[in-house]
Design an enzyme around this catalytic site. Structure first.
Site, mmCIF file in Angstrom:
data_model
loop_
_atom_site.group_PDB
_atom_site.id
_atom_site.type_symbol
_atom_site.label_atom_id
_atom_site.label_comp_id
_atom_site.label_asym_id
_atom_site.label_seq_id
_atom_site.Cartn_x
_atom_site.Cartn_y
_atom_site.Cartn_z
ATOM 1 N N SER A 144 0.839 -1.190 0.000
ATOM 2 C CA SER A 144 0.000 0.000 0.000
ATOM 3 C C SER A 144 0.873 1.239 0.000
ATOM 4 C CB SER A 144 -0.899 0.024 1.242
ATOM 5 O OG SER A 144 -1.559 1.274 1.382
ATOM 6 N N TYR A 157 -1.714 0.870 10.514
ATOM 7 C CA TYR A 157 -1.832 0.127 9.258
ATOM 8 C C TYR A 157 -0.620 0.392 8.358
ATOM 9 C CZ TYR A 157 -3.561 -0.960 4.550
ATOM 10 O OH TYR A 157 -3.704 -1.448 3.267
#
Length: 251
Positions: A144, A157
């Site tokens: 990501s 995250y």
């Protein structure tokens, strides 16, 4: 074996209910892929996903797999590879978590880290070893852009994805010349069930767009894929913004 264009005939998906993984699998089935393993926690959603893919003409099997049980990974994945060569492993499991809640409940934050990083490290190493033993194949890992630089809004995250991203870059270097190809995919904000209800970020994308980029990356034998491609430039710039200024950015 992959065809002349690099499209796999057999595919193992770790995270068999992931919207990105399913969009990718549908796209690959439309090309050349004929055997698919969907690995994930047993659920109606996993079985529905398998049924939908079978309707497209593929031989689809499900396997019980838990990212949070790394002690089982060698046994579970070993049984899949024992059935025959796997041309591509797509590591697509992960959890977003809730930053505000997880800061107040450290065990929740640990669960995010264990799923996204330690579980992925285990599954990646087991898969990479099996691919190396058979002498060919691709390991495609969903990372990501959140891992590119820590942001106040999602650093739990983001840190888990940063660790996974660096790990997979090193794994790709370690496997260079063995016949095993490692590709790291860095999507931006993806419109999906995982992000439902969240404020959409600039350059948002879709599972289908990520799937298209993954197919192109396979054909090119890329090592890193950004989705959309413009994020490569954006994140390069953000990495060099001084910290005092970065803290003031609305991101």
């Amino acid at each position: 074996m992959k065809d002349a264009f690099g499209i796999p005939q057999s595919l193992l998906v770790l995270g068999g209910t992931s919207e990105i993984a399913l969009a990718t699998t549908r796209r690959l089935i439309a090309r050349r892929t004929r055997t698919v393993w969907l690995a994930g926690r047993p659920s109606h959603a996993l079985e529905r996903s398998a049924a939908d893919l079978r309707a497209l003409g593929a031989d689809v099997r499900t396997v019980a797999f838990d990212a949070l049980d790394p002690e089982s990974h060698e046994t579970v994945l070993g049984k899949v590879f024992a059935e025959g060569d796997i041309d591509m492993v797509l590591l697509a499991f992960g959890v977003l978590g809730d930053q505000a809640r997880d800061e107040r409940a450290p065990l929740n934050a640990v669960r995010v880290a264990q799923t996204n990083y330690t579980g992925a490290v285990s599954a990646s190493l087991v898969s990479a070893s099996a691919l190396q033993s058979q002498g060919h194949g691709s390991l495609v890992v969903l990372s990501s852009v959140a891992g590119e630089r820590a942001r106040r809004a999602n650093f739990i995250y983001g840190s888990s994805k940063a660790g996974l991203d660096v790990f997979c870059q090193g794994l790709g270097d370690a496997l260079h010349g063995t016949g095993v190809h490692v590709m790291v995919v860095r999507p931006g904000f993806v419109r999906s069930k995982m992000t439902a209800g969240l404020e959409e970020a600039p350059l948002a994308t879709t599972p289908e767009a990520v799937a298209t980029a993954i197919e192109l990356g396979l054909r090119r034998r890329s090592e890193t894929v950004w989705v959309p491609g413009a994020l490569r430039v954006v994140m390069s710039a953000l990495r060099h913004v001084p910290r005092v200024a970065f803290r003031r950015l609305p991101i």
